[in-house]
Design a protein around this motif. Sequence first.
Motif, PDB file in Angstrom:
ATOM      1  N   ALA A 143      73.042  57.208  85.862  1.00 12.55           N
ATOM      2  CA  ALA A 143      72.916  57.527  84.440  1.00 12.55           C
ATOM      3  C   ALA A 143      71.801  56.695  83.805  1.00 12.55           C
ATOM      4  O   ALA A 143      70.978  57.225  83.046  1.00 12.55           O
ATOM      5  N   TYR A 144      71.774  55.402  84.118  1.00  4.96           N
ATOM      6  CA  TYR A 144      70.712  54.548  83.578  1.00  4.96           C
ATOM      7  C   TYR A 144      69.341  55.011  84.054  1.00  4.96           C
ATOM      8  O   TYR A 144      68.369  54.971  83.305  1.00  4.96           O
ATOM      9  N   GLU A 145      69.235  55.460  85.298  1.00  2.45           N
ATOM     10  CA  GLU A 145      67.951  55.950  85.804  1.00  2.45           C
ATOM     11  C   GLU A 145      67.507  57.200  85.061  1.00  2.45           C
ATOM     12  O   GLU A 145      66.314  57.380  84.799  1.00  2.45           O
ATOM     13  N   ASN A 146      68.448  58.083  84.703  1.00  2.00           N
ATOM     14  CA  ASN A 146      68.103  59.260  83.904  1.00  2.00           C
ATOM     15  C   ASN A 146      67.585  58.829  82.534  1.00  2.00           C
ATOM     16  O   ASN A 146      66.598  59.377  82.035  1.00  2.00           O
ATOM     17  N   ALA A 147      68.248  57.841  81.935  1.00  2.00           N
ATOM     18  CA  ALA A 147      67.795  57.323  80.637  1.00  2.00           C
ATOM     19  C   ALA A 147      66.402  56.707  80.770  1.00  2.00           C
ATOM     20  O   ALA A 147      65.542  56.918  79.905  1.00  2.00           O
ATOM     21  N   GLY A 175      59.986  49.175  75.149  1.00  2.00           N
ATOM     22  CA  GLY A 175      61.065  48.225  74.878  1.00  2.00           C
ATOM     23  C   GLY A 175      62.412  48.740  75.367  1.00  2.00           C
ATOM     24  O   GLY A 175      63.187  48.007  75.983  1.00  2.00           O
ATOM     25  N   LEU A 176      62.676  49.998  75.083  1.00  2.00           N
ATOM     26  CA  LEU A 176      63.919  50.619  75.525  1.00  2.00           C
ATOM     27  C   LEU A 176      63.975  50.687  77.049  1.00  2.00           C
ATOM     28  O   LEU A 176      65.011  50.421  77.660  1.00  2.00           O
ATOM     29  N   LEU A 177      62.852  51.005  77.656  1.00  2.00           N
ATOM     30  CA  LEU A 177      62.784  51.083  79.119  1.00  2.00           C
ATOM     31  C   LEU A 177      63.116  49.726  79.745  1.00  2.00           C
ATOM     32  O   LEU A 177      63.834  49.666  80.747  1.00  2.00           O
ATOM     33  N   LYS A 178      62.630  48.654  79.149  1.00  2.00           N
ATOM     34  CA  LYS A 178      62.937  47.316  79.662  1.00  2.00           C
ATOM     35  C   LYS A 178      64.441  47.043  79.603  1.00  2.00           C
ATOM     36  O   LYS A 178      65.023  46.506  80.542  1.00  2.00           O
ATOM     37  N   ARG A 179      65.044  47.416  78.488  1.00  2.00           N
ATOM     38  CA  ARG A 179      66.494  47.209  78.342  1.00  2.00           C
ATOM     39  C   ARG A 179      67.275  48.035  79.359  1.00  2.00           C
ATOM     40  O   ARG A 179      68.232  47.546  79.978  1.00  2.00           O
ATOM     41  N   ILE A 180      66.855  49.270  79.571  1.00  2.00           N
ATOM     42  CA  ILE A 180      67.530  50.141  80.540  1.00  2.00           C
ATOM     43  C   ILE A 180      67.376  49.570  81.945  1.00  2.00           C
ATOM     44  O   ILE A 180      68.336  49.554  82.727  1.00  2.00           O
ATOM     45  N   ASN A 181      66.178  49.089  82.269  1.00  2.00           N
ATOM     46  CA  ASN A 181      65.961  48.517  83.599  1.00  2.00           C
ATOM     47  C   ASN A 181      66.833  47.286  83.832  1.00  2.00           C
ATOM     48  O   ASN A 181      67.280  47.055  84.960  1.00  2.00           O
ATOM     49  N   CYS A 182      67.102  46.531  82.791  1.00  2.00           N
ATOM     50  CA  CYS A 182      68.045  45.410  82.918  1.00  2.00           C
ATOM     51  C   CYS A 182      69.432  45.927  83.277  1.00  2.00           C
ATOM     52  O   CYS A 182      70.104  45.374  84.156  1.00  2.00           O
ATOM     53  N   ASN A 183      69.858  46.991  82.617  1.00  2.00           N
ATOM     54  CA  ASN A 183      71.164  47.580  82.923  1.00  2.00           C
ATOM     55  C   ASN A 183      71.214  48.096  84.361  1.00  2.00           C
ATOM     56  O   ASN A 183      72.247  47.982  85.021  1.00  2.00           O
TER      57      ASN A 183
END
Length: 110
Positions: free
Chosen positions: A52-56, A67-75
Amino acid sequence: MRQGDYPTSRACMEQYVHLVHTLKDTAAETNAWMQLGELGSLQRDYKSAVEAYENAAQIAESEGQVGLLKRINCNIGVAPGHMSLEDHFNFLGHFAQIGYEGAAAEDAQR
């Protein structure tokens, strides 16, 4: 819906993903995938969380949301970390049950 009713939450969020995808609302779709990732993590289904995170992340990247991509990559990194930590705690629990001498005997048999 009851608190902790993850299957119902997941089903509703999956319908929402489909709806916002159809409407081409990329911000809402990214958020929905992130929520599905969080649900997966809460259920200890780390594989579905990462998917799911990879889709996001894919949507955020295509939209230039750095910025959002960085946060998602942390997740994405945290979910497998939880899985590894859980495995480690399970090992420690097993070690505590059999005691140090039992663990040494198991290691000697390997």
